[in-house]
Scaffold this motif. Structure first.
Motif, PDB file in Angstrom:
ATOM      1  N   TRP A  50      73.868 -16.200  24.737  1.00  0.00           N
ATOM      2  CA  TRP A  50      72.697 -15.470  25.214  1.00  0.00           C
ATOM      3  C   TRP A  50      72.287 -16.048  26.572  1.00  0.00           C
ATOM      4  O   TRP A  50      72.349 -17.259  26.792  1.00  0.00           O
ATOM      5  N   GLY A  52      69.425 -15.984  29.907  1.00  0.00           N
ATOM      6  CA  GLY A  52      68.136 -15.632  30.480  1.00  0.00           C
ATOM      7  C   GLY A  52      68.192 -15.789  31.986  1.00  0.00           C
ATOM      8  O   GLY A  52      68.834 -16.718  32.499  1.00  0.00           O
ATOM      9  N   ALA A 110      73.699 -10.759  25.290  1.00  0.00           N
ATOM     10  CA  ALA A 110      72.579 -10.182  26.028  1.00  0.00           C
ATOM     11  C   ALA A 110      72.250 -11.040  27.225  1.00  0.00           C
ATOM     12  O   ALA A 110      72.360 -12.272  27.176  1.00  0.00           O
ATOM     13  N   SER A 112      68.917 -11.350  29.381  1.00  0.00           N
ATOM     14  CA  SER A 112      67.520 -10.952  29.433  1.00  0.00           C
ATOM     15  C   SER A 112      66.948 -11.281  30.809  1.00  0.00           C
ATOM     16  O   SER A 112      67.089 -12.411  31.285  1.00  0.00           O
ATOM     17  N   ILE A 133      69.261  -6.708  29.473  1.00  0.00           N
ATOM     18  CA  ILE A 133      68.067  -6.349  28.715  1.00  0.00           C
ATOM     19  C   ILE A 133      66.850  -6.626  29.581  1.00  0.00           C
ATOM     20  O   ILE A 133      66.569  -7.770  29.926  1.00  0.00           O
ATOM     21  N   VAL A 135      63.132  -7.291  30.489  1.00  0.00           N
ATOM     22  CA  VAL A 135      61.933  -7.835  29.842  1.00  0.00           C
ATOM     23  C   VAL A 135      60.871  -8.070  30.921  1.00  0.00           C
ATOM     24  O   VAL A 135      60.832  -9.145  31.533  1.00  0.00           O
ATOM     25  N   ALA A 202      66.191 -16.463  27.361  1.00  0.00           N
ATOM     26  CA  ALA A 202      67.444 -16.622  26.624  1.00  0.00           C
ATOM     27  C   ALA A 202      67.171 -16.926  25.148  1.00  0.00           C
ATOM     28  O   ALA A 202      67.818 -16.361  24.251  1.00  0.00           O
ATOM     29  N   ASP A 204      64.559 -16.107  23.429  1.00  0.00           N
ATOM     30  CA  ASP A 204      64.033 -14.887  22.822  1.00  0.00           C
ATOM     31  C   ASP A 204      65.172 -13.981  22.346  1.00  0.00           C
ATOM     32  O   ASP A 204      65.133 -13.428  21.240  1.00  0.00           O
ATOM     33  N   ARG A 205      66.208 -13.848  23.171  1.00  0.00           N
ATOM     34  CA  ARG A 205      67.362 -13.019  22.771  1.00  0.00           C
ATOM     35  C   ARG A 205      68.104 -13.647  21.606  1.00  0.00           C
ATOM     36  O   ARG A 205      68.541 -12.955  20.682  1.00  0.00           O
ATOM     37  N   ARG A 208      66.439 -13.058  18.315  1.00  0.00           N
ATOM     38  CA  ARG A 208      66.611 -11.693  17.827  1.00  0.00           C
ATOM     39  C   ARG A 208      67.970 -11.508  17.152  1.00  0.00           C
ATOM     40  O   ARG A 208      68.205 -10.492  16.499  1.00  0.00           O
ATOM     41  N   SER A 209      68.844 -12.491  17.332  1.00  0.00           N
ATOM     42  CA  SER A 209      70.145 -12.483  16.652  1.00  0.00           C
ATOM     43  C   SER A 209      70.210 -13.600  15.614  1.00  0.00           C
ATOM     44  O   SER A 209      71.288 -14.068  15.266  1.00  0.00           O
TER      45      SER A 209
END
Length: 220
Positions: A50, A52, A110, A112, A133, A135, A202, A204-205, A208-209
């Protein structure tokens, strides 16, 4: 294979030397807390990753933070920075190329990002197939992002490679409280904080996984 980091020790000495007991968002022992999270880790080319991104052009730096999860379920961060000079702004094409490198090398789930300063480059990368993504950094959104990051830091679930520049950005940051929690305010901070914003995006993504409770129990 670890992601290339960019230490920038000079920036830490000049712009953000942390002093214990000051108003860090991590609290009075923020420096010791962050140092305790340093841990060796080699990024796996086949592992979910992931990313960010926080972009600055002329005044702020640009930061990319990549994360992978280890066998214990802890997240490990590594960062790359681009810093403007008095005569040269950050070249966003360099940032774009680094994101392409990450996408080629790792299983990036992702990326972000805040669309400010990066809207058109993001559209270009998305057209190439990179998982961008958007944000926007509203107070409501960033309160949730940074609150989750703080919880993971305090729980020891986020680790880093000891990069001096990332430490500077993390320890520079000062919290601005609101009715739901806090955000990080650049104008009140001791220097650049783009790295901690990218880290939060990063994380945060990655959350979510988050693995299922059954997988988390297997790690315990």
């Amino acid at each position: 294979m670890p992601v290339q980091s960019h230490p920038l020790s000079i920036e830490r000495r000049i712009l953000g030397q942390h002093v214990e007991g000051t108003d860090s968002w991590l609290g009075r022992s923020g420096g010791a807390m962050w140092d305790a999270l340093a841990a060796p880790f080699s990024f796996d080319t086949g592992a979910e990753t992931w990313v960010g991104l926080d972009v600055g052009i002329k005044r702020d730096s640009s930061a990319v933070v990549a994360l992978q999860r280890d066998a214990a379920g802890h997240l490990h961060a590594t960062a790359r920075f681009w810093v403007p000079t008095q005569d040269e702004p950050v070249d966003v094409t360099d940032v774009m190329e680094h994101l392409r490198y990450l996408a080629r090398t790792y299983q990036v789930a992702a990326i972000s990002f805040d669309p400010r300063f990066f809207d058109v480059p993001a559209k270009m990368l998305a057209d190439e197939g990179l998982p961008l993504i958007e944000v926007p950094q509203s107070v409501e959104r960033m309160t949730a992002v940074l609150g989750s990051l703080l919880e993971l830091v305090k729980a020891g679930r986020v680790h880093h490679d000891g990069d001096d520049a990332l430490a500077t950005h993390v320890l520079n940051a000062v919290a601005r409280t609101n009715e739901r929690g806090f955000t990080l305010q650049k104008s009140k901070s001791r220097g650049r904080i783009d790295g901690v914003i990218a880290l939060g995006l990063a994380v945060d993504r990655a959350l979510r996984s988050e693995p299922t409770p059954e997988v988390m129990m297997a790690w315990a």
